[in-house]
Design a protein around this motif. Structure first.
Motif, short mmCIF file in Angstrom:
data_model
loop_
_atom_site.label_atom_id
_atom_site.label_comp_id
_atom_site.label_asym_id
_atom_site.label_seq_id
_atom_site.Cartn_x
_atom_site.Cartn_y
_atom_site.Cartn_z
N UNK A 161 8.97 11.05 3.66
CA UNK A 161 8.88 9.62 3.39
C UNK A 161 7.68 9.47 2.45
N UNK A 162 7.91 8.69 1.35
CA UNK A 162 6.87 8.29 0.58
C UNK A 162 7.52 6.84 -0.04
N UNK A 163 6.66 5.98 0.20
CA UNK A 163 6.99 4.69 -0.53
C UNK A 163 5.93 3.92 -0.63
N UNK A 164 6.07 2.47 -1.14
CA UNK A 164 5.18 1.57 -1.18
C UNK A 164 5.62 0.65 -0.16
N UNK B 76 0.80 -1.13 0.11
CA UNK B 76 0.02 0.03 0.02
C UNK B 76 0.79 1.08 0.13
N UNK B 77 0.29 2.34 -0.50
CA UNK B 77 0.92 3.52 -0.34
C UNK B 77 1.31 4.08 1.25
N UNK B 78 2.47 4.48 1.49
CA UNK B 78 2.61 5.14 2.93
C UNK B 78 3.42 6.65 2.39
N UNK B 79 2.76 7.74 3.25
CA UNK B 79 3.38 8.96 3.38
C UNK B 79 3.69 9.39 4.76
N UNK B 80 4.71 9.86 5.10
CA UNK B 80 5.00 10.38 6.51
C UNK B 80 5.17 12.10 6.02
N UNK B 81 4.38 13.00 6.69
CA UNK B 81 4.58 14.23 6.52
C UNK B 81 4.61 15.01 7.59
#
Length: 132
Positions: free
Chosen positions: A17-20, A5-10
């Motif tokens: 960080x943005x990654x699968x 799934x898509x994960x983003x840390x903002x």
């Protein structure tokens, strides 16, 4: 291979960080939770702690967060942190200052409710310091 799934840390400053990902462990205020693909829709507040992300490639990334909230849907997870930094980049003096400020907040609390909230934050920071 596990579903991803898509994960983003903002943080307020930037996208950190943005990654699968195949798995993300979040320090929720009601306890740690592991997010995986197809997770039920959830929104939760997070406490100071360490977020661990296992990417689709099998790499593990760790970030220190200082509060915020996470929005989880079956297709992804977005973590909006009040402040965040990669564990490898943690500034020990910044953490020490946050601990000192939290101790002062506990000592200066004017009501029991304010003191309890300040003590909880201090406890989270102390646990975080031990974890890293």
């Amino acid at each position: 291979m596990a579903d991803s799934f898509n994960f983003e840390l903002v943080s307020p400053e930037r996208l950190l960080f943005s990654a699968t990902a195949t798995e993300v462990v979040i320090p929720g205020t009601d306890g740690e939770m592991t997010v995986m693909a197809h997770h039920a829709p959830t929104m939760t507040t997070i406490k100071p702690g360490v977020v661990t992300v296992v990417t689709a490639e099998g790499n593990s990334e760790r970030f220190v967060v200082f509060g915020g909230f996470a929005d989880i849907v079956p297709e992804g997870c977005t973590l909006l942190a009040e402040s965040a930094v990669a564990v490898g980049d943690i500034d020990r003096s910044d953490l020490a200052q946050r601990l000192q400020d939290a101790r002062e907040d506990v000592a200066d609390a004017s009501t029991d409710a304010v003191k309890q909230k300040a003590q909880e934050y201090l406890d989270h920071l102390t646990t975080l310091e031990a974890a890293i």
